[in-house]
Scaffold this motif. Structure first.
Motif, PDB file in Angstrom:
ATOM      1  N   GLN A 293       0.832  -1.197   0.000  1.00  0.00           N
ATOM      2  CA  GLN A 293       0.000   0.000   0.000  1.00  0.00           C
ATOM      3  C   GLN A 293       0.871   1.253   0.000  1.00  0.00           C
ATOM      4  OE1 GLN A 293      -2.445  -0.576   3.497  1.00  0.00           O
ATOM      5  NE2 GLN A 293      -3.978  -1.743   2.347  1.00  0.00           N
ATOM      6  N   VAL A 294       0.453   2.248  -0.793  1.00  0.00           N
ATOM      7  CA  VAL A 294       1.252   3.469  -0.914  1.00  0.00           C
ATOM      8  C   VAL A 294       0.338   4.685  -0.983  1.00  0.00           C
ATOM      9  CG1 VAL A 294       1.346   3.325  -3.434  1.00  0.00           C
ATOM     10  CG2 VAL A 294       3.141   4.557  -2.210  1.00  0.00           C
ATOM     11  N   PHE A 295       0.860   5.807  -0.489  1.00  0.00           N
ATOM     12  CA  PHE A 295       0.169   7.098  -0.464  1.00  0.00           C
ATOM     13  C   PHE A 295       1.179   8.119  -0.992  1.00  0.00           C
ATOM     14  CE2 PHE A 295      -0.692  11.158   1.612  1.00  0.00           C
ATOM     15  CZ  PHE A 295      -2.066  11.247   1.742  1.00  0.00           C
ATOM     16  N   LEU A 296       0.749   8.981  -1.918  1.00  0.00           N
ATOM     17  CA  LEU A 296       1.656   9.963  -2.523  1.00  0.00           C
ATOM     18  C   LEU A 296       0.962  11.314  -2.619  1.00  0.00           C
ATOM     19  CD1 LEU A 296       4.528  10.097  -4.021  1.00  0.00           C
ATOM     20  CD2 LEU A 296       3.157  10.083  -6.112  1.00  0.00           C
ATOM     21  N   MET A 297       1.670  12.370  -2.224  1.00  0.00           N
ATOM     22  CA  MET A 297       1.135  13.729  -2.297  1.00  0.00           C
ATOM     23  C   MET A 297       2.201  14.655  -2.863  1.00  0.00           C
ATOM     24  SD  MET A 297      -1.350  15.914  -1.637  1.00  0.00           S
ATOM     25  CE  MET A 297      -0.848  17.022  -2.956  1.00  0.00           C
ATOM     26  N   PRO A 298       2.077  15.088  -4.143  1.00  0.00           N
ATOM     27  CA  PRO A 298       3.057  16.031  -4.707  1.00  0.00           C
ATOM     28  C   PRO A 298       2.902  17.412  -4.091  1.00  0.00           C
ATOM     29  CG  PRO A 298       1.298  15.627  -6.278  1.00  0.00           C
ATOM     30  CD  PRO A 298       1.050  14.700  -5.127  1.00  0.00           C
ATOM     31  N   LEU A 299       4.026  18.090  -3.886  1.00  0.00           N
ATOM     32  CA  LEU A 299       4.025  19.386  -3.220  1.00  0.00           C
ATOM     33  C   LEU A 299       5.084  20.305  -3.828  1.00  0.00           C
ATOM     34  CD1 LEU A 299       3.878  18.155   0.490  1.00  0.00           C
ATOM     35  CD2 LEU A 299       2.017  19.325  -0.713  1.00  0.00           C
ATOM     36  N   ILE A 300       4.869  21.583  -3.662  1.00  0.00           N
ATOM     37  CA  ILE A 300       5.890  22.590  -3.932  1.00  0.00           C
ATOM     38  C   ILE A 300       6.186  23.283  -2.609  1.00  0.00           C
ATOM     39  CG2 ILE A 300       6.417  24.740  -5.132  1.00  0.00           C
ATOM     40  CD1 ILE A 300       4.518  23.750  -7.351  1.00  0.00           C
ATOM     41  N   VAL A 301       7.434  23.241  -2.201  1.00  0.00           N
ATOM     42  CA  VAL A 301       7.834  23.785  -0.909  1.00  0.00           C
ATOM     43  C   VAL A 301       8.473  25.152  -1.142  1.00  0.00           C
ATOM     44  CG1 VAL A 301       9.249  23.438   1.143  1.00  0.00           C
ATOM     45  CG2 VAL A 301       8.196  21.465  -0.002  1.00  0.00           C
ATOM     46  N   ARG A 302       7.975  26.158  -0.403  1.00  0.00           N
ATOM     47  CA  ARG A 302       8.450  27.536  -0.577  1.00  0.00           C
ATOM     48  C   ARG A 302       8.963  28.084   0.753  1.00  0.00           C
ATOM     49  NH1 ARG A 302       3.111  30.479  -2.504  1.00  0.00           N
ATOM     50  NH2 ARG A 302       2.456  29.549  -0.539  1.00  0.00           N
TER      51      ARG A 302
ATOM     52  N   SER B 236      11.829  34.600   7.264  1.00  0.00           N
ATOM     53  CA  SER B 236      11.618  33.531   8.232  1.00  0.00           C
ATOM     54  C   SER B 236      12.514  32.361   7.854  1.00  0.00           C
ATOM     55  CB  SER B 236      10.146  33.098   8.226  1.00  0.00           C
ATOM     56  OG  SER B 236       9.962  31.898   8.940  1.00  0.00           O
ATOM     57  N   ASP B 237      12.815  31.517   8.825  1.00  0.00           N
ATOM     58  CA  ASP B 237      13.550  30.281   8.515  1.00  0.00           C
ATOM     59  C   ASP B 237      12.592  29.110   8.341  1.00  0.00           C
ATOM     60  OD1 ASP B 237      12.715  30.008  11.110  1.00  0.00           O
ATOM     61  OD2 ASP B 237      14.689  29.490  11.935  1.00  0.00           O
ATOM     62  N   LEU B 238      11.298  29.419   8.232  1.00  0.00           N
ATOM     63  CA  LEU B 238      10.268  28.395   8.056  1.00  0.00           C
ATOM     64  C   LEU B 238       9.849  28.311   6.596  1.00  0.00           C
ATOM     65  CD1 LEU B 238       8.096  29.315  11.174  1.00  0.00           C
ATOM     66  CD2 LEU B 238       9.637  27.348  10.949  1.00  0.00           C
ATOM     67  N   ARG B 239       9.108  27.259   6.271  1.00  0.00           N
ATOM     68  CA  ARG B 239       8.626  27.052   4.907  1.00  0.00           C
ATOM     69  C   ARG B 239       7.154  26.641   4.941  1.00  0.00           C
ATOM     70  NH1 ARG B 239      12.523  22.721   2.317  1.00  0.00           N
ATOM     71  NH2 ARG B 239      12.109  21.658   4.297  1.00  0.00           N
ATOM     72  N   ASP B 240       6.507  26.734   3.784  1.00  0.00           N
ATOM     73  CA  ASP B 240       5.168  26.168   3.644  1.00  0.00           C
ATOM     74  C   ASP B 240       5.092  25.444   2.314  1.00  0.00           C
ATOM     75  OD1 ASP B 240       4.859  28.258   1.812  1.00  0.00           O
ATOM     76  OD2 ASP B 240       3.542  29.432   3.110  1.00  0.00           O
ATOM     77  N   ALA B 241       3.985  24.752   2.077  1.00  0.00           N
ATOM     78  CA  ALA B 241       3.855  23.924   0.883  1.00  0.00           C
ATOM     79  C   ALA B 241       2.487  24.123   0.256  1.00  0.00           C
ATOM     80  CB  ALA B 241       4.059  22.448   1.235  1.00  0.00           C
ATOM     81  N   LEU B 242       2.437  23.927  -1.035  1.00  0.00           N
ATOM     82  CA  LEU B 242       1.163  23.918  -1.748  1.00  0.00           C
ATOM     83  C   LEU B 242       1.264  22.892  -2.865  1.00  0.00           C
ATOM     84  CD1 LEU B 242       0.758  26.951  -4.167  1.00  0.00           C
ATOM     85  CD2 LEU B 242       2.947  26.261  -3.229  1.00  0.00           C
ATOM     86  N   SER B 243       0.128  22.460  -3.353  1.00  0.00           N
ATOM     87  CA  SER B 243       0.144  21.494  -4.445  1.00  0.00           C
ATOM     88  C   SER B 243       0.387  22.234  -5.754  1.00  0.00           C
ATOM     89  CB  SER B 243      -1.166  20.712  -4.490  1.00  0.00           C
ATOM     90  OG  SER B 243      -2.267  21.591  -4.597  1.00  0.00           O
TER      91      SER B 243
ATOM     92  N   GLY C 116      -3.340  23.039 -10.858  1.00  0.00           N
ATOM     93  CA  GLY C 116      -4.227  22.002 -11.373  1.00  0.00           C
ATOM     94  C   GLY C 116      -4.914  21.264 -10.237  1.00  0.00           C
ATOM     95  N   TYR C 117      -5.013  19.957 -10.383  1.00  0.00           N
ATOM     96  CA  TYR C 117      -5.731  19.136  -9.415  1.00  0.00           C
ATOM     97  C   TYR C 117      -4.853  17.958  -8.979  1.00  0.00           C
ATOM     98  CZ  TYR C 117      -9.644  21.691 -11.534  1.00  0.00           C
ATOM     99  OH  TYR C 117     -10.486  22.662 -12.008  1.00  0.00           O
ATOM    100  N   PRO C 118      -3.816  18.195  -8.184  1.00  0.00           N
ATOM    101  CA  PRO C 118      -2.913  17.099  -7.803  1.00  0.00           C
ATOM    102  C   PRO C 118      -3.535  16.125  -6.799  1.00  0.00           C
ATOM    103  CG  PRO C 118      -1.834  19.226  -7.661  1.00  0.00           C
ATOM    104  CD  PRO C 118      -3.302  19.482  -7.759  1.00  0.00           C
ATOM    105  N   ALA C 119      -3.811  16.582  -5.584  1.00  0.00           N
ATOM    106  CA  ALA C 119      -4.469  15.753  -4.573  1.00  0.00           C
ATOM    107  C   ALA C 119      -3.602  14.595  -4.108  1.00  0.00           C
ATOM    108  CB  ALA C 119      -5.796  15.195  -5.078  1.00  0.00           C
ATOM    109  N   PRO C 120      -3.800  14.129  -2.870  1.00  0.00           N
ATOM    110  CA  PRO C 120      -3.167  12.880  -2.464  1.00  0.00           C
ATOM    111  C   PRO C 120      -3.817  11.705  -3.179  1.00  0.00           C
ATOM    112  CG  PRO C 120      -4.655  13.653  -0.753  1.00  0.00           C
ATOM    113  CD  PRO C 120      -4.633  14.719  -1.807  1.00  0.00           C
ATOM    114  N   VAL C 121      -3.009  10.736  -3.566  1.00  0.00           N
ATOM    115  CA  VAL C 121      -3.524   9.532  -4.218  1.00  0.00           C
ATOM    116  C   VAL C 121      -2.947   8.318  -3.505  1.00  0.00           C
ATOM    117  CG1 VAL C 121      -4.017  10.486  -6.493  1.00  0.00           C
ATOM    118  CG2 VAL C 121      -1.688   9.756  -5.954  1.00  0.00           C
ATOM    119  N   SER C 122      -3.698   7.244  -3.539  1.00  0.00           N
ATOM    120  CA  SER C 122      -3.282   6.048  -2.827  1.00  0.00           C
ATOM    121  C   SER C 122      -3.704   4.799  -3.599  1.00  0.00           C
ATOM    122  CB  SER C 122      -3.898   6.016  -1.423  1.00  0.00           C
ATOM    123  OG  SER C 122      -3.560   4.820  -0.742  1.00  0.00           O
TER     124      SER C 122
END
Length: 336
Positions: A50-59, A64-71, A74-80
């Motif tokens: 079983q596998v779960f995958l979520m594509p992200l762009i990390v910015r 700040s020394d912190l980051r956030d992420a967005l997909s 389009g319509y990426p979504a987690p898929v499994s």
């Protein structure tokens, strides 16, 4: 569980086991990350088969020394590979932990209206917001049925375009630059943000990366390019990427392009053509226009995740003190 790069073998080995779309392909994520000024990544979680995958762009979060992420766009979504809620629950919990350990405060994810996801589980690990509906064309029905499903004004305009001699040509990539000029003119007319001015170089690079899974349809009046669509084909799903036509009274190249593209995709064995929805998922004039081609509707959601609640609250309080950090259904992340 891990946050992986596009070169990671886990990404490539996971995709054949997943019902997914072009937005989950590493090459697509890499190129889209360049537009956002971020780094391409994916969260990967596996347990046996079983596998779960979520594509992200990390910015980086500015100042700040912190980051956030967005997909990606389009319509990426987690898929499994499974619809087991318990597996999804463990994967989501581990994703949040992995993001937090990587200094990633939040993740903003666009869901895929045509791909199944355990929405109940996602809502327990963040905020699931329903924005509206998207439109798709069922390519499994006959051409006559597709035509009968098309609103009468669209049918009339398509017929008028054909009588006027408008023609649609597929995959003549030498015409890309001409169509990009049309597209940019339209983006300036509607006041689009800089992100949506996809360049010739980006579109050509995307085509080079994904090959014949990306197509260009251009509408010609004589030898003049007056409109065009770029779209993907992936595992039976055809999806519009960028489209635009030159505006003029009595010109109906746009409707004709949609009609010709769906015929092209049906002939190639695709089962659905996803048109998307209105701006931001709204029930607006764009949605009304698309809905005139088909009765098929699909709910569109976004998933908002806070991986580090104290850091998120501090960022909001410091940068947008008028915002409520508890309200994840509003603009998210609200510190941006």
């Amino acid at each position: 569980m891990s946050l992986i790069t596009p070169e990671a073998p886990e990404w490539a080995s996971a995709l054949p086991r997943l019902r997914h779309d072009m937005y989950h392909e590493p090459a697509y994520v890499v190129l889209d990350a360049g537009l956002y000024g971020g780094s391409p990544a994916a969260f990967h979680h596996a347990e046996g088969d079983q596998v779960f995958l979520m594509p992200l762009i990390v910015r980086d979060i500015p100042e700040s020394d912190l980051r956030d992420a967005l997909s990606p766009y389009g319509y990426p979504a987690p898929v499994s590979s499974t619809d087991d809620p318990a597996f999804w629950d463990r994967a989501c919990a581990n994703m949040i932990e992995t993001l937090r350990e990587a200094g990633i405060v939040t993740a903003f994810v666009r869901m895929h209206p045509l791909l199944d996801a355990e929405l109940g589980v996602l809502s327990q690990h963040g905020c699931l917001v329903t924005h509206g509906e998207t439109v798709s064309m069922d390519l499994a029905v006959s051409l006559d049925e597709m035509w009968s499903q098309t609103r009468s004004d669209h049918r009339n305009h398509i017929n008028r375009a054909r009588r006027a001699g408008t023609k649609v040509v597929f995959d003549d990539w030498d015409r890309l630059a001409e169509w990009v000029a049309v597209y940019h003119d339209n983006m300036r007319r509607v006041g689009a943000s800089d992100y949506y001015f996809f360049t010739y170089e980006h579109l050509a690079a995307l085509h080079d990366a994904v090959g014949d899974r990306m197509h260009l349809a251009v509408a010609l009046e004589g030898d003049e390019v007056v409109g065009g669509n770029t779209f993907f084909e992936h595992d039976g799903i055809a999806t519009g990427y960028v489209s635009s036509t030159r505006r003029a009274r009595g010109r109906y190249a746009d409707e004709m392009l949609y009609d010709e593209v769906r015929r092209f995709c049906k002939a190639r064995g695709d089962t659905v053509f996803h048109l998307g929805g209105g701006k931001g998922g709204a029930n607006d004039s764009l949605f009304s226009y698309k809905s005139g081609f088909s009765p098929s509707r699909h709910p569109f959601h976004t998933w908002r995740v806070v991986a580090d609640a104290p850091a998120y609250e501090k960022l909001v309080n410091d940068r947008k003190p008028q915002a409520d950090p508890e309200d994840l259904a509003a603009t998210f992340p609200s510190y941006r």
